[in-house]
Design an enzyme around this catalytic site. Structure first.
Site, short mmCIF file in Angstrom:
data_model
loop_
_atom_site.label_atom_id
_atom_site.label_comp_id
_atom_site.label_asym_id
_atom_site.label_seq_id
_atom_site.Cartn_x
_atom_site.Cartn_y
_atom_site.Cartn_z
N TYR A 155 -2.04 -3.67 -3.06
CA TYR A 155 -3.33 -3.26 -2.51
C TYR A 155 -4.25 -4.43 -2.22
O TYR A 155 -4.96 -4.46 -1.22
CB TYR A 155 -3.99 -2.23 -3.44
CG TYR A 155 -3.25 -0.91 -3.37
CD1 TYR A 155 -1.98 -0.79 -3.94
CD2 TYR A 155 -3.75 0.18 -2.69
CE1 TYR A 155 -1.26 0.38 -3.84
CE2 TYR A 155 -3.04 1.36 -2.59
CZ TYR A 155 -1.79 1.45 -3.17
OH TYR A 155 -1.07 2.60 -3.06
N ASN A 176 -2.49 10.99 -5.04
CA ASN A 176 -2.05 11.85 -3.94
C ASN A 176 -2.28 13.31 -4.30
O ASN A 176 -2.63 13.63 -5.44
CB ASN A 176 -0.55 11.64 -3.69
CG ASN A 176 -0.27 10.40 -2.84
OD1 ASN A 176 -1.16 9.87 -2.17
ND2 ASN A 176 0.96 9.96 -2.85
N HIS A 236 -7.70 -0.08 -4.87
CA HIS A 236 -6.70 -0.94 -5.52
C HIS A 236 -6.37 -0.33 -6.88
O HIS A 236 -7.27 -0.16 -7.71
CB HIS A 236 -7.28 -2.34 -5.67
CG HIS A 236 -6.40 -3.31 -6.40
ND1 HIS A 236 -5.03 -3.16 -6.48
CD2 HIS A 236 -6.70 -4.44 -7.09
CE1 HIS A 236 -4.53 -4.16 -7.19
NE2 HIS A 236 -5.52 -4.93 -7.57
N HIS A 281 -1.46 5.65 5.22
CA HIS A 281 -2.74 6.32 4.97
C HIS A 281 -3.80 5.89 5.98
O HIS A 281 -4.98 5.78 5.64
CB HIS A 281 -3.24 6.05 3.55
CG HIS A 281 -2.36 6.61 2.47
ND1 HIS A 281 -2.55 7.85 1.91
CD2 HIS A 281 -1.26 6.10 1.86
CE1 HIS A 281 -1.62 8.07 0.99
NE2 HIS A 281 -0.82 7.04 0.95
FE1 HDE Z 1 -0.12 3.33 -1.60
N1 HDE Z 1 -0.70 1.91 -0.26
N2 HDE Z 1 1.55 2.25 -2.00
N3 HDE Z 1 0.57 4.80 -2.84
N4 HDE Z 1 -1.71 4.45 -1.18
C1 HDE Z 1 -1.82 1.95 0.47
O1 HDE Z 1 -3.28 0.14 0.68
C2 HDE Z 1 1.77 0.99 -1.60
C3 HDE Z 1 1.70 4.76 -3.59
C4 HDE Z 1 -2.07 5.62 -1.75
O2 HDE Z 1 -7.67 5.76 1.23
C5 HDE Z 1 -2.07 0.66 1.19
O3 HDE Z 1 -5.39 -0.27 1.29
C6 HDE Z 1 3.00 0.47 -2.17
C7 HDE Z 1 1.72 5.83 -4.54
C8 HDE Z 1 -3.29 6.11 -1.18
O4 HDE Z 1 -7.64 3.58 1.49
C9 HDE Z 1 -0.91 -0.23 0.79
C10 HDE Z 1 3.49 1.49 -2.93
C11 HDE Z 1 0.57 6.52 -4.33
C12 HDE Z 1 -3.65 5.16 -0.24
C13 HDE Z 1 -0.14 0.69 -0.12
C14 HDE Z 1 2.58 2.61 -2.83
C15 HDE Z 1 -0.13 5.87 -3.26
C16 HDE Z 1 -2.65 4.13 -0.26
C17 HDE Z 1 -2.34 0.81 2.68
C18 HDE Z 1 4.77 1.49 -3.73
C19 HDE Z 1 0.08 7.79 -5.04
C20 HDE Z 1 -4.85 5.20 0.68
C21 HDE Z 1 -3.77 0.39 2.89
C22 HDE Z 1 4.76 0.51 -4.80
C23 HDE Z 1 -0.10 7.61 -6.47
C24 HDE Z 1 -6.04 4.53 0.08
C25 HDE Z 1 -4.26 0.05 1.58
C26 HDE Z 1 -7.22 4.63 1.01
C27 HDE Z 1 -2.67 2.98 0.54
C28 HDE Z 1 0.96 0.28 -0.73
C29 HDE Z 1 2.80 3.84 -3.47
C30 HDE Z 1 -1.38 6.36 -2.78
C31 HDE Z 1 -0.07 -0.81 1.92
C32 HDE Z 1 3.58 -0.90 -1.93
C33 HDE Z 1 2.80 6.11 -5.59
C34 HDE Z 1 -4.04 7.39 -1.53
O5 HDE Z 1 -1.34 -1.34 0.06
#
Ligand code: HDE
Length: 699
Positions: free
Chosen positions: A368, A153, A345, A80
């Site tokens: 997060y 999402n 987060h 993202h």
């Molecule tokens: Fe994320 N995800 N994600 N994700 N995600 C990040 O956090 C992660 C997941 C989503 O505009 C990171 O601050 C793991 C689902 C959005 O700043 C990170 C897993 C969904 C955004 C991270 C998921 C999301 C992130 C990267 C599996 C939809 C952007 C930078 C367990 C429900 C937020 C950060 C923004 C961002 C990890 C799965 C949505 C790396 C480990 C499911 C919208 O922490």
């Protein structure tokens, strides 16, 4: 909403303004200064030993300026990375009160400030907006009880069922590690290698290959919390819910060729669209809704496992009940300070909203917080203006990199007597976050429940619930993506996956690839959910849409003025496209030229209108402009003899989605608005889009 972190002896931060655009750390004063506040007489020349001599080490201004510049970048988000954001307000309808005690949802009309960041998943920070990908829809509610982040999402399901697989899917989908290509795309071998082997990804892959993967704008996207959450009301009763954002502007997408052209013509298409819309007063609006399911200890509903994030709950089984409205009405003042530094987060929760045992959500609760330590350089990122709660903070967290607060008091520990025992612990009645007790008795295993094994019936339901046009787009997307893979075995394995989803889908993709379709075992009756289709049958609002008016020196300038006025009244923008720049006409009716035939490209516009009196028909660039819009099923229009320009470009004035008439008649602008409100003239699709041939359905 009032905001203050200052709350007694242990306050860990200074008082903040209600909005993160507040200027307490901003730039002030009239003169250019160093970071120490020293006024500067010159910032163009370094201090040298003579005009032609070497630079002196004592030039503290040069060294400060360059050193700061050297460190201006922080690591981009692991996923993202590419995003854009806006401030806004959430207004509660009060209807959520029966299921949650969350204060910000409690009463009708209650307003909460929000910050919302939209993003793509795969691309780097400088990648294009319109690539085929999932979009992030992350909302930070600055509630009176602390920040609540709904980090969702634009698709309701996810690639994986367990967070431990996240590095795998992301490594597979990101650019390949040898040459770091392709950027921001899933159309490559490693992605399809993983997707074809890891079949629980199939449902999400279907959504990515559908029109949802190429939204028209952030304004026209749905949002989903994806996981099932547990809500708790005042009486302590619990229910399981899924969160939905429903856009007031409807759900609309680009067509694939248009998305690809836009990535080159205007890589900032989505962020520009949002920023310009907000600036023009055409605010983005969404309704927050919840699907409510009983919390009966089964963690399932109508046979759907609610802990499995690869499954959705059809709206026909659990209607989406509106609980509030989100309006995005203010652009960030500074991209880096706000959009880049915002830290979401999924563990930022408020009383009345709890997590469930969804293993994907559970892993996110760790990730997060952890990722910000690297990205934002230490543990104090919640002190950044955009991240600060608008509720009092009294956290006893101390020191660390980038500590900007000056905490007072001697006893940042509990219990203490030195600071009078403060800060106090809050009971649930005082707003303390007390989890509903969840009895757990289990054996330690690395395993998923058997209900997680069905990877194909919901993808089949999704595909079969769409219109033939939307299905054709999915066929085209799979054929494109697999067509870009080099490994034959990967294509064949993915065809096997599709054979288990739907035989017609598989047969058409196989035909497009020149391969034979394997036999599969698709669900015979996967059910249908008509709510999954996004094709509009009634015109929706056109706020934020762009209409291009083609004109030249001989055009009916008064007529152009009327269209501009009519468009502005409903929040749309009309831009004049002429052979050369400047101003058309003299005297009473003049029109500024916004685009020339060189700077205009059809992808910028939702409709093109030819003004009466325009004669530039012989210009090949004009023909291309009109034909491209025609091919993408956009609305075309002309008044007076402007129809001749359309016809010269091979576009029949009485064809589908072509509006003609006289600007003097109000019905012309009304018809134009109604046609744009349908988003596209899909009736034209079978004639102009190879992909729009309805699939042959077998019984
Ligand atoms: Fe994320 N995800 N994600 N994700 N995600 C990040 O956090 C992660 C997941 C989503 O505009 C990171 O601050 C793991 C689902 C959005 O700043 C990170 C897993 C969904 C955004 C991270 C998921 C999301 C992130 C990267 C599996 C939809 C952007 C930078 C367990 C429900 C937020 C950060 C923004 C961002 C990890 C799965 C949505 C790396 C480990 C499911 C919208 O922490």
């Amino acid at each position: 909403m009032a905001s203050s972190r200052h709350n007694g002896k242990n306050a860990s931060g200074p008082t903040v303004a209600a909005s993160s655009a507040g200027a307490d750390q901003g730039q002030s004063g009239e003169f250019l200064t160093t970071a120490q506040g020293l006024r500067l007489p010159d910032t163009d020349h370094s201090l040298k030993a003579g005009e032609r001599g070497p630079t002196l080490l004592e030039d503290f201004h040069l060294r400060e300026k360059i050193t700061h510049f050297d460190h201006e970048r922080i690591p981009e988000r692991v996923v993202h990375a590419r995003g854009a954001a806006a401030h806004g307000v959430f207004e509660s309808y009060g209807t959520g009160r029966s299921v949650t005690k969350a204060g910000f949802l409690a009463s009708k009309g209650l307003q909460t400030e929000v910050f919302v960041r939209f993003s793509t998943v795969l691309g780097s920070r400088g990648s294009a907006d319109t690539v085929r990908d999932t979009r992030g829809f992350a909302v930070k509610f600055y509630t009176g009880e602390g920040n609540f982040d709904l980090v969702g999402n634009n698709m309701p399901v996810f690639f994986i069922q367990d967070g431990i697989k996240f590095p795998d899917i992301i490594h597979a989908a990101k650019p390949q590690p040898d040459r770091e290509i392709p950027q921001a795309q899933s159309a490559h071998d490693t992605f399809w290698d993983f997707a074809s082997l890891h079949t629980e990804a199939t449902h999400h892959v279907m959504w990515n290959m559908s029109d949802r993967g190429i939204p028209r704008s952030y304004r026209t996207m749905e949002g989903f919390g994806v996981h099932t959450f547990r809500l708790v009301n005042d009486a302590g009763e619990t229910s399981l819910v899924k969160f939905h954002w429903k856009p007031a502007a409807g759900v609309h997408s680009l067509v694939w060729e248009e998305a690809q052209i836009t990535a080159g013509f205007d890589p900032d298409f989505h962020r520009r669209d949002m920023a310009e819309g907000i600036e023009a007063g055409a605010f983005l609006e969404y309704e927050l809704g919840i699907q409510v399911m009983p919390d009966d200890a089964s963690d399932s509903f109508e046979g759907i496992d609610l802990l499995d994030p690869t499954k959705l709950v059809p709206e026909e089984l659990a209607p989406v009940q509106p609980i509030g409205k989100l309006t995005l009405n203010r652009n960030p003042a500074n991209y880096f300070a706000e959009t880049e530094q915002v830290a979401f987060h999924s563990g930022n929760l408020v009383p009345g909203i709890e997590v469930t045992n969804d293993p994907l959500l559970q892993a996110r609760l760790f990730s997060y917080l952890d990722t910000q330590l690297t990205r934002l350089g230490g543990p104090n990122f919640s002190q950044l203006l955009v991240n600060r709660p608008h509720a009092p903070v009294n956290d006893m967290l101390r020191d660390g990199m980038h500590q900007t607060a000056i905490p007072t008091g001697l006893a940042p520990y509990q219990p203490n007597s030195i600071d009078g025992g403060e800060p106090r612990l809050a009971t649930a009645a005082e707003g303390g976050y007390v989890q509903v007790s969840r009895p757990l008795q289990a054996t330690v295993v690395r395993a998923s429940p058997a209900s997680f094994d069905d990877h194909f019936s919901q993808p089949a339901m999704f595909y079969r619930s769409l219109t033939p046009l939307e299905q054709a787009h999915i066929v085209e997307a799979f054929t494109f993506e697999l067509g870009k893979c080099y490994e034959q075995a990967i294509k064949e394995r993915e065809l096997q996956v599709l054979a288990n989803v739907d035989s017609d889908l598989c047969a058409q993709v196989a035909a497009g690839l020149g391969l034979s379709a394997p036999d599969g075992n698709p669900a015979v009756d996967a059910g249908l959910s008509p709510a999954l289709s996004q094709i509009a049958t009634e015109p929706g609002p056109i706020a934020g849409r762009k209409i291009g008016i083609i004109a030249d020196a001989g055009a009916d300038l008064a007529g152009i003025g009327k269209i501009r006025t009519a468009a502005a009244k409903i929040g749309a923008t009309a831009l004049v496209i002429a052979p050369v720049g400047g101003v058309l006409g003299t005297g009473t009716h003049t029109q500024t030229v916004d685009r020339t035939l060189l700077t205009a490209r059809s992808v910028e516009f939702d409709a093109l209108v030819v003004a009466s009196g325009t004669t530039a028909a012989s210009d090949i660039k004009l023909t291309l402009l009109l034909q491209e819009a025609f091919r993408h099923c956009k609305v075309l229009a002309a008044w007076g003899d402007g129809t001749a320009v359309l016809e010269a470009a091979g576009i029949a004035a009485d064809g589908a989605g072509v509006v003609t008439g006289n600007t003097a008649v109000k019905s012309f602008t009304d018809q134009l608005a109604a046609a744009v409100g349908l988003h596209r003239a899909w009736d034209r699709a079978p004639d102009v889009m190879a992909s729009a041939i309805p699939p042959v359905l077998t019984s």
